[in-house]
Scaffold this motif. Sequence first.
Motif: not given
Length: 452
Positions: A89-105, A114-120
Amino acid sequence: MKFKSVNPYNGKQVGEYTAHTSEELDAILERATTAFESWSQKPLSHRTDLIKKVGQLLRDDQEDYARMITMEMGKPISESRAEVNKCAWVCDHYAENTEDFLKIEEIATDAKRSFVRHDPMGAVFAIMPWNFPFWQVFRFAAPTLTAGNTGLLKHAPNVFGCAQMMEEVFLKAGYPKGVFQNIIVHQDQTEKIIAHDAVKAVTLTGSEKAGSAVAQLAGKYLKKSLMELGGNNSFIVWEEADIDQAVKTAVSARMLNCGQSCIAAKRFIILEGIYDEFVSKFTQAVSELKSGDPMDDGTQVGTLARKDLADQLNRQIKQSIAQGAELLLGGEQENCFHQPTLLANVKPGMPAFDDETFGPLAAIIKAKDIEEAFELSERSKYGLGTTVFTKDTAKAVEYAHRVSDGAYFINELVKSDPRLPFGGTKRSGYGRELAKDGMMEFLNKKVVYVGK
Protein backbone atom coordinates in the motif's frame (compact mmCIF):
# COMPACT_ATOMS: atom_id res chain seq x y z
CA MET A 1 31.50 -12.06 12.68
CA LYS A 2 28.44 -14.28 12.30
CA PHE A 3 24.85 -13.29 13.07
CA LYS A 4 22.25 -15.97 13.73
CA SER A 5 18.52 -15.54 13.28
CA VAL A 6 16.54 -17.81 15.64
CA ASN A 7 12.82 -18.60 15.64
CA PRO A 8 11.60 -17.42 19.07
CA TYR A 9 8.75 -19.95 19.09
CA ASN A 10 10.77 -23.16 18.71
CA GLY A 11 14.39 -22.03 19.11
CA LYS A 12 15.41 -23.29 15.68
CA GLN A 13 17.93 -21.36 13.62
CA VAL A 14 16.37 -19.56 10.67
CA GLY A 15 19.56 -18.29 9.07
CA GLU A 16 23.17 -17.28 9.56
CA TYR A 17 24.68 -14.12 8.11
CA THR A 18 28.30 -13.04 7.82
CA ALA A 19 29.17 -9.45 8.66
CA HIS A 20 30.59 -7.30 5.91
CA THR A 21 34.31 -6.69 6.12
CA SER A 22 35.64 -3.15 6.36
CA GLU A 23 36.53 -3.30 2.67
CA GLU A 24 33.07 -4.56 1.73
CA LEU A 25 31.45 -1.79 3.75
CA ASP A 26 33.59 0.82 2.02
CA ALA A 27 32.50 -0.55 -1.35
CA ILE A 28 28.83 -0.43 -0.35
CA LEU A 29 29.14 3.22 0.70
CA GLU A 30 30.94 4.18 -2.49
CA ARG A 31 28.34 2.33 -4.56
CA ALA A 32 25.59 4.36 -2.86
CA THR A 33 27.28 7.55 -4.06
CA THR A 34 27.78 6.31 -7.60
CA ALA A 35 24.24 4.99 -7.83
CA PHE A 36 22.82 8.32 -6.62
CA GLU A 37 24.48 10.22 -9.46
CA SER A 38 22.47 8.33 -12.07
CA TRP A 39 19.38 7.40 -10.03
CA SER A 40 18.62 11.01 -9.07
CA GLN A 41 18.61 11.94 -12.78
CA LYS A 42 16.11 9.28 -13.80
CA PRO A 43 12.71 10.64 -14.86
CA LEU A 44 10.27 10.72 -11.97
CA SER A 45 7.89 8.57 -14.01
CA HIS A 46 10.55 5.84 -14.11
CA ARG A 47 10.99 5.91 -10.34
CA THR A 48 7.24 5.81 -9.68
CA ASP A 49 6.85 2.90 -12.10
CA LEU A 50 9.48 0.93 -10.20
CA ILE A 51 8.02 1.54 -6.74
CA LYS A 52 4.63 0.49 -8.13
CA LYS A 53 6.27 -2.72 -9.35
CA VAL A 54 7.76 -3.34 -5.90
CA GLY A 55 4.26 -3.18 -4.41
CA GLN A 56 3.02 -5.76 -6.89
CA LEU A 57 5.95 -8.07 -6.19
CA LEU A 58 5.18 -7.88 -2.48
CA ARG A 59 1.63 -8.97 -3.16
CA ASP A 60 2.71 -11.72 -5.55
CA ASP A 61 5.08 -13.30 -3.02
CA GLN A 62 3.23 -12.26 0.12
CA GLU A 63 3.34 -15.70 1.71
CA ASP A 64 7.14 -16.05 1.41
CA TYR A 65 7.73 -12.67 3.01
CA ALA A 66 5.13 -13.27 5.72
CA ARG A 67 6.67 -16.61 6.66
CA MET A 68 10.10 -15.02 7.06
CA ILE A 69 8.67 -12.29 9.31
CA THR A 70 6.95 -14.87 11.51
CA MET A 71 9.92 -17.21 11.67
CA GLU A 72 12.35 -14.47 12.63
CA MET A 73 10.36 -12.51 15.21
CA GLY A 74 7.30 -14.56 16.20
CA LYS A 75 4.44 -12.46 14.86
CA PRO A 76 1.25 -14.46 14.08
CA ILE A 77 1.25 -15.32 10.38
CA SER A 78 -2.04 -13.47 9.79
CA GLU A 79 -0.44 -10.27 11.07
CA SER A 80 2.67 -10.86 8.95
CA ARG A 81 0.52 -11.07 5.82
CA ALA A 82 -1.18 -7.82 6.79
CA GLU A 83 2.22 -6.19 7.27
CA VAL A 84 3.35 -7.18 3.77
CA ASN A 85 0.10 -5.85 2.31
CA LYS A 86 0.59 -2.55 4.12
CA CYS A 87 4.05 -2.28 2.57
CA ALA A 88 2.50 -2.74 -0.87
CA TRP A 89 0.00 0.00 0.00
CA VAL A 90 2.75 2.50 0.89
CA CYS A 91 4.45 1.71 -2.43
CA ASP A 92 1.20 2.41 -4.27
CA HIS A 93 0.71 5.64 -2.34
CA TYR A 94 4.02 7.13 -3.40
CA ALA A 95 3.69 5.80 -6.96
CA GLU A 96 0.43 7.71 -7.24
CA ASN A 97 1.28 10.90 -5.32
CA THR A 98 4.96 11.71 -5.68
CA GLU A 99 4.49 13.85 -8.80
CA ASP A 100 2.16 16.08 -6.82
CA PHE A 101 4.40 16.07 -3.72
CA LEU A 102 7.47 17.15 -5.70
CA LYS A 103 5.90 19.78 -7.90
CA ILE A 104 7.56 23.19 -7.95
CA GLU A 105 6.17 25.73 -5.47
CA GLU A 106 5.85 29.13 -7.10
CA ILE A 107 6.20 32.03 -4.66
CA ALA A 108 5.49 35.65 -5.60
CA THR A 109 8.35 38.01 -4.67
CA ASP A 110 10.13 41.02 -6.24
CA ALA A 111 11.80 38.60 -8.65
CA LYS A 112 10.81 37.95 -12.22
CA ARG A 113 10.22 34.45 -10.96
CA SER A 114 10.94 32.72 -7.65
CA PHE A 115 10.13 29.20 -6.69
CA VAL A 116 11.13 26.23 -4.54
CA ARG A 117 12.12 22.91 -6.06
CA HIS A 118 12.62 19.67 -4.15
CA ASP A 119 15.87 17.88 -4.93
CA PRO A 120 17.15 14.59 -3.50
CA MET A 121 20.09 14.74 -1.07
CA GLY A 122 22.02 11.51 -1.58
CA ALA A 123 22.28 8.36 0.50
CA VAL A 124 20.02 8.05 3.55
CA PHE A 125 21.16 5.63 6.25
CA ALA A 126 18.27 3.78 7.95
CA ILE A 127 18.64 1.93 11.26
CA MET A 128 15.53 -0.18 11.69
CA PRO A 129 14.00 -2.42 14.42
CA TRP A 130 12.72 -5.98 14.43
CA ASN A 131 9.11 -5.50 15.55
CA PHE A 132 7.70 -4.63 12.10
CA PRO A 133 10.67 -5.81 10.05
CA PHE A 134 9.16 -5.04 6.63
CA TRP A 135 6.86 -2.10 7.40
CA GLN A 136 9.41 0.04 9.24
CA VAL A 137 11.76 -0.28 6.26
CA PHE A 138 9.20 0.36 3.54
CA ARG A 139 7.76 3.47 5.16
CA PHE A 140 11.30 4.87 4.91
CA ALA A 141 12.30 3.36 1.57
CA ALA A 142 9.22 4.07 -0.55
CA PRO A 143 9.31 7.88 -0.26
CA THR A 144 13.09 8.15 0.04
CA LEU A 145 13.97 6.17 -3.08
CA THR A 146 11.08 7.52 -5.15
CA ALA A 147 12.25 11.07 -4.41
CA GLY A 148 15.62 10.18 -5.96
CA ASN A 149 17.74 9.35 -2.93
CA THR A 150 19.55 6.06 -2.35
CA GLY A 151 19.03 3.95 0.76
CA LEU A 152 21.33 2.08 3.13
CA LEU A 153 19.67 -0.32 5.57
CA LYS A 154 21.12 -1.57 8.84
CA HIS A 155 18.44 -3.84 10.21
CA ALA A 156 18.18 -5.54 13.61
CA PRO A 157 20.37 -8.69 13.62
CA ASN A 158 17.50 -11.05 14.46
CA VAL A 159 15.70 -10.11 11.20
CA PHE A 160 18.57 -10.14 8.72
CA GLY A 161 16.61 -12.66 6.64
CA CYS A 162 13.88 -10.05 6.14
CA ALA A 163 16.51 -7.44 5.30
CA GLN A 164 18.02 -9.66 2.63
CA MET A 165 14.62 -10.34 1.08
CA MET A 166 13.86 -6.64 0.86
CA GLU A 167 17.09 -5.88 -0.96
CA GLU A 168 16.24 -8.70 -3.37
CA VAL A 169 12.75 -7.38 -4.09
CA PHE A 170 14.11 -3.96 -5.11
CA LEU A 171 16.62 -5.60 -7.44
CA LYS A 172 13.92 -7.87 -8.86
CA ALA A 173 11.75 -4.82 -9.56
CA GLY A 174 14.54 -3.32 -11.68
CA TYR A 175 16.26 -0.89 -9.29
CA PRO A 176 19.92 -0.36 -10.22
CA LYS A 177 22.45 -1.99 -7.93
CA GLY A 178 23.39 0.44 -5.18
CA VAL A 179 20.07 2.26 -4.94
CA PHE A 180 18.94 0.13 -1.98
CA GLN A 181 21.57 -1.84 -0.08
CA ASN A 182 21.37 -4.06 2.98
CA ILE A 183 24.34 -3.67 5.32
CA ILE A 184 25.23 -6.57 7.64
CA VAL A 185 27.35 -5.04 10.38
CA HIS A 186 27.56 -4.80 14.15
CA GLN A 187 26.33 -1.58 15.72
CA ASP A 188 29.94 -0.53 16.40
CA GLN A 189 30.17 0.36 12.69
CA THR A 190 27.41 2.95 12.96
CA GLU A 191 29.72 5.92 13.44
CA LYS A 192 31.85 4.98 10.45
CA ILE A 193 28.76 4.85 8.25
CA ILE A 194 27.28 8.13 9.50
CA ALA A 195 30.63 9.89 9.14
CA HIS A 196 31.05 8.81 5.51
CA ASP A 197 30.61 11.55 2.90
CA ALA A 198 28.14 9.36 0.99
CA VAL A 199 25.62 9.56 3.84
CA LYS A 200 23.62 12.78 3.85
CA ALA A 201 20.98 11.88 6.45
CA VAL A 202 20.09 9.30 9.09
CA THR A 203 16.73 7.85 10.10
CA LEU A 204 16.21 5.57 13.07
CA THR A 205 13.24 3.73 14.48
CA GLY A 206 14.04 2.15 17.81
CA SER A 207 14.50 2.68 21.51
CA GLU A 208 15.05 5.98 23.27
CA LYS A 209 18.60 4.86 24.15
CA ALA A 210 19.46 3.98 20.56
CA GLY A 211 17.91 7.19 19.27
CA SER A 212 19.90 9.33 21.68
CA ALA A 213 23.18 7.66 20.68
CA VAL A 214 22.54 7.95 16.93
CA ALA A 215 21.22 11.51 17.18
CA GLN A 216 24.47 12.51 18.90
CA LEU A 217 26.47 10.99 16.05
CA ALA A 218 24.31 12.72 13.46
CA GLY A 219 24.89 16.01 15.25
CA LYS A 220 28.62 15.37 15.49
CA TYR A 221 28.87 14.96 11.72
CA LEU A 222 26.18 17.54 10.89
CA LYS A 223 23.84 15.08 9.20
CA LYS A 224 20.08 15.54 9.04
CA SER A 225 18.34 13.04 11.32
CA LEU A 226 14.86 11.70 11.98
CA MET A 227 14.03 9.76 15.15
CA GLU A 228 11.01 7.51 15.69
CA LEU A 229 11.42 6.26 19.24
CA GLY A 230 9.44 4.74 22.10
CA GLY A 231 5.90 5.36 23.21
CA ASN A 232 3.58 4.99 26.19
CA ASN A 233 0.24 5.78 24.57
CA SER A 234 -2.87 6.31 26.62
CA PHE A 235 -6.32 4.99 25.72
CA ILE A 236 -8.97 7.11 27.42
CA VAL A 237 -12.58 5.94 27.71
CA TRP A 238 -15.26 8.49 28.59
CA GLU A 239 -18.44 7.51 30.40
CA GLU A 240 -20.81 7.83 27.43
CA ALA A 241 -18.60 5.73 25.14
CA ASP A 242 -19.75 2.57 23.39
CA ILE A 243 -18.10 0.21 25.88
CA ASP A 244 -18.27 -2.90 23.72
CA GLN A 245 -16.60 -1.13 20.80
CA ALA A 246 -14.05 0.44 23.10
CA VAL A 247 -13.14 -2.99 24.52
CA LYS A 248 -12.84 -4.55 21.07
CA THR A 249 -10.54 -1.75 19.91
CA ALA A 250 -8.57 -1.80 23.16
CA VAL A 251 -7.73 -5.48 22.72
CA SER A 252 -6.32 -4.83 19.25
CA ALA A 253 -4.60 -1.63 20.35
CA ARG A 254 -2.65 -3.47 23.04
CA MET A 255 -2.25 -7.06 21.86
CA LEU A 256 -1.47 -6.59 18.16
CA ASN A 257 2.06 -7.85 17.44
CA CYS A 258 2.05 -9.30 20.97
CA GLY A 259 2.16 -5.74 22.26
CA GLN A 260 5.54 -5.07 20.63
CA SER A 261 4.72 -1.72 19.09
CA CYS A 262 5.77 1.81 19.93
CA ILE A 263 2.26 3.09 19.11
CA ALA A 264 0.39 0.40 21.01
CA ALA A 265 -2.01 1.60 23.69
CA LYS A 266 -0.29 0.88 26.99
CA ARG A 267 -2.10 2.93 29.64
CA PHE A 268 -5.89 2.48 29.73
CA ILE A 269 -7.40 5.44 31.56
CA ILE A 270 -11.04 4.72 32.34
CA LEU A 271 -13.54 7.13 33.88
CA GLU A 272 -14.88 5.81 37.17
CA GLY A 273 -18.52 5.66 36.07
CA ILE A 274 -17.83 2.88 33.56
CA TYR A 275 -14.62 1.52 35.08
CA ASP A 276 -16.01 -1.75 36.45
CA GLU A 277 -17.92 -2.59 33.26
CA PHE A 278 -14.93 -1.86 31.04
CA VAL A 279 -12.49 -3.84 33.18
CA SER A 280 -14.82 -6.86 33.34
CA LYS A 281 -15.39 -6.95 29.58
CA PHE A 282 -11.75 -6.17 28.76
CA THR A 283 -10.51 -8.96 31.03
CA GLN A 284 -12.92 -11.44 29.46
CA ALA A 285 -11.95 -10.45 25.92
CA VAL A 286 -8.21 -10.73 26.56
CA SER A 287 -8.64 -14.09 28.30
CA GLU A 288 -10.25 -15.49 25.14
CA LEU A 289 -7.29 -14.67 22.87
CA LYS A 290 -5.72 -17.77 21.37
CA SER A 291 -2.00 -18.26 21.97
CA GLY A 292 0.06 -20.82 20.11
CA ASP A 293 2.25 -21.50 17.11
CA PRO A 294 2.57 -18.22 15.18
CA MET A 295 2.47 -20.20 11.92
CA ASP A 296 -1.11 -21.32 12.66
CA ASP A 297 -3.76 -19.10 11.08
CA GLY A 298 -5.86 -19.14 14.25
CA THR A 299 -3.12 -17.88 16.57
CA GLN A 300 -3.77 -14.38 17.88
CA VAL A 301 -0.89 -14.00 20.36
CA GLY A 302 2.57 -15.24 19.46
CA THR A 303 5.84 -15.07 21.32
CA LEU A 304 7.97 -12.05 22.03
CA ALA A 305 10.89 -11.73 19.64
CA ARG A 306 13.58 -12.67 22.19
CA LYS A 307 13.76 -14.09 25.70
CA ASP A 308 15.47 -11.01 27.12
CA LEU A 309 12.46 -8.95 26.02
CA ALA A 310 10.07 -11.29 27.83
CA ASP A 311 12.32 -11.19 30.90
CA GLN A 312 12.27 -7.41 30.95
CA LEU A 313 8.48 -7.26 30.67
CA ASN A 314 8.10 -9.75 33.51
CA ARG A 315 10.36 -7.65 35.73
CA GLN A 316 8.24 -4.56 35.04
CA ILE A 317 5.10 -6.50 35.96
CA LYS A 318 6.55 -7.88 39.20
CA GLN A 319 7.89 -4.48 40.26
CA SER A 320 4.50 -2.85 39.62
CA ILE A 321 2.71 -5.51 41.66
CA ALA A 322 5.19 -5.01 44.49
CA GLN A 323 4.28 -1.31 44.42
CA GLY A 324 0.55 -2.01 44.74
CA ALA A 325 -0.77 -2.86 41.27
CA GLU A 326 -3.41 -5.61 41.15
CA LEU A 327 -2.89 -8.59 38.85
CA LEU A 328 -6.17 -9.31 37.05
CA LEU A 329 -4.97 -11.73 34.39
CA GLY A 330 -1.81 -13.49 33.22
CA GLY A 331 1.55 -12.52 34.61
CA GLU A 332 3.43 -15.72 33.75
CA GLN A 333 6.35 -16.18 31.37
CA GLU A 334 7.90 -19.22 29.71
CA ASN A 335 11.03 -18.54 27.64
CA CYS A 336 10.00 -16.08 24.87
CA PHE A 337 6.27 -16.44 25.55
CA HIS A 338 4.56 -14.09 27.99
CA GLN A 339 0.92 -14.41 28.90
CA PRO A 340 -1.32 -11.47 28.02
CA THR A 341 -1.44 -9.59 31.31
CA LEU A 342 -3.76 -7.01 32.85
CA LEU A 343 -2.84 -4.87 35.84
CA ALA A 344 -5.34 -2.67 37.68
CA ASN A 345 -4.80 0.05 40.28
CA VAL A 346 -1.78 1.27 38.33
CA LYS A 347 -0.37 4.57 39.56
CA PRO A 348 2.31 7.03 38.44
CA GLY A 349 5.68 5.87 39.73
CA MET A 350 5.10 2.24 38.81
CA PRO A 351 6.98 0.76 35.81
CA ALA A 352 3.61 -0.17 34.29
CA PHE A 353 2.69 3.54 34.24
CA ASP A 354 6.00 5.29 33.65
CA ASP A 355 7.94 2.96 31.37
CA GLU A 356 7.45 1.77 27.84
CA THR A 357 6.25 -1.83 28.28
CA PHE A 358 7.04 -3.72 25.09
CA GLY A 359 4.78 -6.74 25.29
CA PRO A 360 1.23 -7.91 26.08
CA LEU A 361 0.71 -5.89 29.26
CA ALA A 362 -2.22 -3.49 29.74
CA ALA A 363 -2.06 -1.05 32.64
CA ILE A 364 -5.52 0.05 33.79
CA ILE A 365 -5.96 3.38 35.58
CA LYS A 366 -9.12 4.91 37.06
CA ALA A 367 -9.85 8.63 36.57
CA LYS A 368 -12.59 10.58 38.34
CA ASP A 369 -13.39 12.82 35.36
CA ILE A 370 -12.24 13.92 31.91
CA GLU A 371 -9.86 16.54 33.27
CA GLU A 372 -8.04 14.04 35.44
CA ALA A 373 -7.93 11.56 32.56
CA PHE A 374 -6.05 14.04 30.37
CA GLU A 375 -3.77 15.05 33.25
CA LEU A 376 -2.82 11.39 33.75
CA SER A 377 -2.38 10.91 30.03
CA GLU A 378 0.10 13.79 29.86
CA ARG A 379 2.19 12.40 32.73
CA SER A 380 4.59 10.68 30.37
CA LYS A 381 8.00 11.45 28.93
CA TYR A 382 6.77 10.02 25.63
CA GLY A 383 4.50 11.65 23.05
CA LEU A 384 3.45 9.39 20.20
CA GLY A 385 -0.33 9.20 20.37
CA THR A 386 -3.52 9.23 22.41
CA THR A 387 -6.89 7.58 21.83
CA VAL A 388 -10.20 8.85 23.22
CA PHE A 389 -13.38 6.78 23.07
CA THR A 390 -16.65 8.69 23.29
CA LYS A 391 -19.95 9.21 21.52
CA ASP A 392 -19.45 12.97 21.84
CA THR A 393 -16.88 13.30 19.07
CA ALA A 394 -17.37 17.07 18.76
CA LYS A 395 -16.36 17.52 22.39
CA ALA A 396 -13.42 15.15 21.92
CA VAL A 397 -12.16 17.23 18.99
CA GLU A 398 -12.22 20.30 21.25
CA TYR A 399 -9.79 18.51 23.59
CA ALA A 400 -7.20 17.88 20.85
CA HIS A 401 -5.15 20.86 22.00
CA ARG A 402 -4.77 19.25 25.44
CA VAL A 403 -2.69 16.46 23.98
CA SER A 404 0.99 17.13 23.29
CA ASP A 405 1.49 13.91 21.30
CA GLY A 406 2.04 13.61 17.58
CA ALA A 407 -1.35 11.95 17.06
CA TYR A 408 -4.84 12.11 18.60
CA PHE A 409 -7.31 9.44 17.52
CA ILE A 410 -11.00 9.45 18.42
CA ASN A 411 -12.84 6.10 18.52
CA GLU A 412 -9.91 4.30 16.87
CA LEU A 413 -6.56 2.91 17.88
CA VAL A 414 -3.48 4.97 17.03
CA LYS A 415 -2.00 3.63 13.80
CA SER A 416 0.20 4.70 10.92
CA ASP A 417 -1.33 5.43 7.53
CA PRO A 418 0.62 6.27 4.34
CA ARG A 419 -1.70 9.24 3.74
CA LEU A 420 -1.01 10.87 7.13
CA PRO A 421 2.22 12.17 8.71
CA PHE A 422 3.51 9.97 11.52
CA GLY A 423 5.84 10.89 14.36
CA GLY A 424 6.08 11.92 17.98
CA THR A 425 7.15 14.56 20.46
CA LYS A 426 9.20 14.58 23.66
CA ARG A 427 11.15 11.32 24.16
CA SER A 428 9.29 9.74 21.26
CA GLY A 429 11.58 11.53 18.84
CA TYR A 430 11.31 14.15 16.13
CA GLY A 431 10.55 14.44 12.45
CA ARG A 432 7.73 12.89 10.46
CA GLU A 433 7.39 9.85 8.23
CA LEU A 434 4.73 9.03 5.63
CA ALA A 435 2.48 11.35 3.59
CA LYS A 436 4.10 14.36 1.90
CA ASP A 437 5.84 15.30 5.15
CA GLY A 438 7.81 12.06 5.18
CA MET A 439 9.10 12.62 1.68
CA MET A 440 10.10 16.21 2.45
CA GLU A 441 12.33 15.13 5.38
CA PHE A 442 15.10 14.00 3.04
CA LEU A 443 14.91 16.57 0.26
CA ASN A 444 16.75 19.81 -0.37
CA LYS A 445 14.14 22.56 -0.57
CA LYS A 446 16.04 24.67 -3.06
CA VAL A 447 15.12 28.30 -3.70
CA VAL A 448 15.46 29.46 -7.33
CA TYR A 449 15.37 33.23 -7.82
CA VAL A 450 15.26 34.85 -11.25
CA GLY A 451 16.06 38.56 -11.20
CA LYS A 452 14.29 41.03 -13.44
